[in-house]
Motif scaffolding. Structure first.
Motif, PDB file in Angstrom:
ATOM      1  N   ALA A  37      15.429  27.330  10.451  1.00 14.35           N
ATOM      2  CA  ALA A  37      16.605  28.163  10.167  1.00 14.35           C
ATOM      3  C   ALA A  37      16.227  29.632   9.954  1.00 14.35           C
ATOM      4  O   ALA A  37      17.098  30.473   9.718  1.00 14.35           O
ATOM      5  N   GLY A  38      14.921  29.914  10.007  1.00 12.09           N
ATOM      6  CA  GLY A  38      14.471  31.299   9.878  1.00 12.09           C
ATOM      7  C   GLY A  38      14.438  31.823   8.457  1.00 12.09           C
ATOM      8  O   GLY A  38      14.419  33.046   8.257  1.00 12.09           O
ATOM      9  N   GLU A  39      14.426  30.917   7.469  1.00  9.63           N
ATOM     10  CA  GLU A  39      14.430  31.379   6.079  1.00  9.63           C
ATOM     11  C   GLU A  39      13.210  32.234   5.737  1.00  9.63           C
ATOM     12  O   GLU A  39      13.284  33.099   4.860  1.00  9.63           O
ATOM     13  N   HIS A  40      12.097  31.986   6.433  1.00 14.65           N
ATOM     14  CA  HIS A  40      10.873  32.748   6.153  1.00 14.65           C
ATOM     15  C   HIS A  40      10.964  34.195   6.635  1.00 14.65           C
ATOM     16  O   HIS A  40      10.107  35.016   6.297  1.00 14.65           O
ATOM     17  N   LYS A  41      11.998  34.496   7.399  1.00 14.94           N
ATOM     18  CA  LYS A  41      12.207  35.873   7.868  1.00 14.94           C
ATOM     19  C   LYS A  41      13.383  36.537   7.146  1.00 14.94           C
ATOM     20  O   LYS A  41      13.752  37.670   7.462  1.00 14.94           O
ATOM     21  N   GLY A  42      13.977  35.828   6.181  1.00 16.54           N
ATOM     22  CA  GLY A  42      15.113  36.357   5.431  1.00 16.54           C
ATOM     23  C   GLY A  42      14.665  37.296   4.331  1.00 16.54           C
ATOM     24  O   GLY A  42      13.509  37.297   3.912  1.00 16.54           O
ATOM     25  N   PRO A  43      15.594  38.103   3.825  1.00 14.46           N
ATOM     26  CA  PRO A  43      15.242  39.144   2.843  1.00 14.46           C
ATOM     27  C   PRO A  43      14.646  38.610   1.554  1.00 14.46           C
ATOM     28  O   PRO A  43      13.748  39.236   0.980  1.00 14.46           O
ATOM     29  N   GLU A  44      15.109  37.448   1.073  1.00 13.14           N
ATOM     30  CA  GLU A  44      14.584  36.927  -0.188  1.00 13.14           C
ATOM     31  C   GLU A  44      13.124  36.500  -0.047  1.00 13.14           C
ATOM     32  O   GLU A  44      12.292  36.789  -0.907  1.00 13.14           O
ATOM     33  N   PHE A  45      12.839  35.818   1.062  1.00 14.85           N
ATOM     34  CA  PHE A  45      11.452  35.383   1.265  1.00 14.85           C
ATOM     35  C   PHE A  45      10.542  36.577   1.529  1.00 14.85           C
ATOM     36  O   PHE A  45       9.390  36.608   1.062  1.00 14.85           O
ATOM     37  N   LEU A  46      11.044  37.564   2.257  1.00 15.79           N
ATOM     38  CA  LEU A  46      10.220  38.730   2.582  1.00 15.79           C
ATOM     39  C   LEU A  46       9.857  39.544   1.344  1.00 15.79           C
ATOM     40  O   LEU A  46       8.883  40.309   1.370  1.00 15.79           O
ATOM     41  N   LYS A  47      10.609  39.369   0.270  1.00 18.07           N
ATOM     42  CA  LYS A  47      10.229  40.010  -0.993  1.00 18.07           C
ATOM     43  C   LYS A  47       8.935  39.390  -1.540  1.00 18.07           C
ATOM     44  O   LYS A  47       8.154  40.058  -2.214  1.00 18.07           O
ATOM     45  N   LEU A  48       8.740  38.109  -1.239  1.00 11.43           N
ATOM     46  CA  LEU A  48       7.538  37.411  -1.685  1.00 11.43           C
ATOM     47  C   LEU A  48       6.383  37.581  -0.707  1.00 11.43           C
ATOM     48  O   LEU A  48       5.226  37.700  -1.110  1.00 11.43           O
ATOM     49  N   GLN A  49       6.719  37.546   0.590  1.00 12.29           N
ATOM     50  CA  GLN A  49       5.693  37.593   1.633  1.00 12.29           C
ATOM     51  C   GLN A  49       6.194  38.520   2.735  1.00 12.29           C
ATOM     52  O   GLN A  49       6.980  38.107   3.601  1.00 12.29           O
ATOM     53  N   PRO A  50       5.788  39.776   2.736  1.00 14.22           N
ATOM     54  CA  PRO A  50       6.359  40.766   3.653  1.00 14.22           C
ATOM     55  C   PRO A  50       6.103  40.491   5.126  1.00 14.22           C
ATOM     56  O   PRO A  50       6.761  41.087   5.987  1.00 14.22           O
ATOM     57  N   PHE A  51       5.178  39.563   5.434  1.00 14.62           N
ATOM     58  CA  PHE A  51       4.905  39.226   6.829  1.00 14.62           C
ATOM     59  C   PHE A  51       5.689  38.003   7.296  1.00 14.62           C
ATOM     60  O   PHE A  51       5.607  37.608   8.455  1.00 14.62           O
ATOM     61  N   GLY A  52       6.424  37.372   6.364  1.00 14.77           N
ATOM     62  CA  GLY A  52       7.292  36.261   6.734  1.00 14.77           C
ATOM     63  C   GLY A  52       6.575  35.005   7.176  1.00 14.77           C
ATOM     64  O   GLY A  52       6.972  34.348   8.139  1.00 14.77           O
ATOM     65  N   VAL A  53       5.496  34.662   6.468  1.00 11.23           N
ATOM     66  CA  VAL A  53       4.689  33.489   6.822  1.00 11.23           C
ATOM     67  C   VAL A  53       4.501  32.620   5.580  1.00 11.23           C
ATOM     68  O   VAL A  53       4.270  33.140   4.485  1.00 11.23           O
ATOM     69  N   VAL A  54       4.590  31.306   5.726  1.00  9.89           N
ATOM     70  CA  VAL A  54       4.286  30.388   4.628  1.00  9.89           C
ATOM     71  C   VAL A  54       2.799  30.038   4.670  1.00  9.89           C
ATOM     72  O   VAL A  54       2.178  30.070   5.734  1.00  9.89           O
ATOM     73  N   PRO A  55       2.225  29.735   3.477  1.00  7.81           N
ATOM     74  CA  PRO A  55       2.831  29.557   2.164  1.00  7.81           C
ATOM     75  C   PRO A  55       2.753  30.814   1.302  1.00  7.81           C
ATOM     76  O   PRO A  55       2.004  31.743   1.579  1.00  7.81           O
ATOM     77  N   VAL A  56       3.521  30.764   0.208  1.00 12.49           N
ATOM     78  CA  VAL A  56       3.407  31.710  -0.897  1.00 12.49           C
ATOM     79  C   VAL A  56       3.363  30.885  -2.170  1.00 12.49           C
ATOM     80  O   VAL A  56       4.113  29.910  -2.292  1.00 12.49           O
ATOM     81  N   VAL A  57       2.496  31.253  -3.114  1.00 17.17           N
ATOM     82  CA  VAL A  57       2.489  30.563  -4.395  1.00 17.17           C
ATOM     83  C   VAL A  57       2.941  31.521  -5.492  1.00 17.17           C
ATOM     84  O   VAL A  57       2.667  32.722  -5.442  1.00 17.17           O
ATOM     85  N   GLN A  58       3.646  30.947  -6.445  1.00 18.92           N
ATOM     86  CA  GLN A  58       4.030  31.670  -7.657  1.00 18.92           C
ATOM     87  C   GLN A  58       3.487  30.895  -8.850  1.00 18.92           C
ATOM     88  O   GLN A  58       3.790  29.722  -9.023  1.00 18.92           O
ATOM     89  N   ASP A  59       2.699  31.578  -9.647  1.00 19.84           N
ATOM     90  CA  ASP A  59       2.041  30.978 -10.805  1.00 19.84           C
ATOM     91  C   ASP A  59       2.371  31.857 -12.001  1.00 19.84           C
ATOM     92  O   ASP A  59       1.672  32.826 -12.299  1.00 19.84           O
ATOM     93  N   GLY A  60       3.489  31.564 -12.657  1.00 21.50           N
ATOM     94  CA  GLY A  60       3.981  32.462 -13.689  1.00 21.50           C
ATOM     95  C   GLY A  60       4.409  33.769 -13.048  1.00 21.50           C
ATOM     96  O   GLY A  60       5.207  33.784 -12.111  1.00 21.50           O
ATOM     97  N   ASP A  61       3.837  34.869 -13.506  1.00 25.98           N
ATOM     98  CA  ASP A  61       4.166  36.183 -12.953  1.00 25.98           C
ATOM     99  C   ASP A  61       3.285  36.561 -11.761  1.00 25.98           C
ATOM    100  O   ASP A  61       3.452  37.648 -11.191  1.00 25.98           O
ATOM    101  N   PHE A  62       2.367  35.684 -11.404  1.00 25.15           N
ATOM    102  CA  PHE A  62       1.402  35.986 -10.340  1.00 25.15           C
ATOM    103  C   PHE A  62       1.863  35.381  -9.020  1.00 25.15           C
ATOM    104  O   PHE A  62       2.184  34.190  -8.954  1.00 25.15           O
ATOM    105  N   THR A  63       1.891  36.191  -7.975  1.00 21.21           N
ATOM    106  CA  THR A  63       2.277  35.743  -6.634  1.00 21.21           C
ATOM    107  C   THR A  63       1.121  35.995  -5.675  1.00 21.21           C
ATOM    108  O   THR A  63       0.480  37.049  -5.724  1.00 21.21           O
ATOM    109  N   LEU A  64       0.865  35.012  -4.813  1.00 18.92           N
ATOM    110  CA  LEU A  64      -0.249  35.130  -3.868  1.00 18.92           C
ATOM    111  C   LEU A  64       0.149  34.482  -2.553  1.00 18.92           C
ATOM    112  O   LEU A  64       0.777  33.419  -2.533  1.00 18.92           O
TER     113      LEU A  64
END
Length: 211
Positions: A37-64
């Motif tokens: 559905a292209g969610e990885h290219k949507g604005p919310e996901f791009l805030k986490l991963q600007p290149f639009g690729v999975v995966p992204v991890v969130q560990d408390g306040d830390f994102t990688l």
């Protein structure tokens, strides 16, 4: 705290992270991302991963993001629990890093291209370019000849111990052997074949396949 993994249960990048987390006994939650559905290219996901690729991890306040960075980080952070994936000496670590680079630079690009051509293109209605497949199969065969030589001298890539170097190969080698009909590239090489049987039979990887 439970680590959130944004991704899918079928994409190879997230699977690399899941394998690491199971080996290290790290509790995680999968946050599904609908790639079709292209969610990885949507604005919310791009805030986490600007290149639009999975995966992204969130560990408390830390994102990688970037799966190889993630597995390195968590293998270090939780070094004292689960499977030791970073070796025991500086020389071990050097060889692990070497083979992680080999995987990323020499192995993965060829397997990835073949997976895109033989698995992804048919799913989205694009033609398979047999010339591209043949070109990358030939190049991968030469890479695997180097692996065969290495694995004739040690059980695993960095030595006689399982490590991140081996783990990083799991997702795309599984595709090669079980999804796109190129398993002969592994099976035609005695030591590579034995290595694959050993690493793919690990309980952590079996758990990944059941997700």
């Amino acid at each position: 705290m439970v680590v959130k993994v944004h991704g899918t249960n079928y994409a190879s990048g997230p699977r690399r992270v899941f394998a690491c987390f199971y080996e290290k006994e790290i509790e995680f939650e999968l946050v599904p991302v609908n790639l079709f559905a292209g969610e990885h290219k949507g604005p919310e996901f791009l805030k986490l991963q600007p290149f639009g690729v999975v995966p992204v991890v969130q560990d408390g306040d830390f994102t990688l993001y970037e799966s190889r960075a993630i597995i390195r980080y968590y293998s270090e952070k939780y070094r004292s629990q689960g499977t030791e994936l970073l070796g025991h000496t500086l020389e071990d670590r050097g060889l692990i890093e070497q083979w992680l680079e080999v995987e990323g630079q020499n192995y993965y690009p060829h397997v990835y291209t073949m997976v895109v051509q033989l698995e992804v293109h048919p799913l989205i209605g694009l033609p398979v370019d047999d010339k591209v497949v043949a070109e990358h199969e030939e190049k991968l065969a030469k890479v695997l000849d180097v692996y065969e030589e290495r694995l004739s001298k040690s059980k695993y890539l960095a030595g006689d111990f399982f490590s991140l170097a081996d783990l990083a190969h799991l997702p795309f080698t599984d595709k090669l052997v079980n999804s796109i009909g190129k398993g002969h590239l592994i099976r035609d090489r005695k030591h590579v074949s034995a290595w694959w049987d050993t690493i793919s039979s690990r309980p952590a990887w079996k758990k990944v396949l059941q997700l």
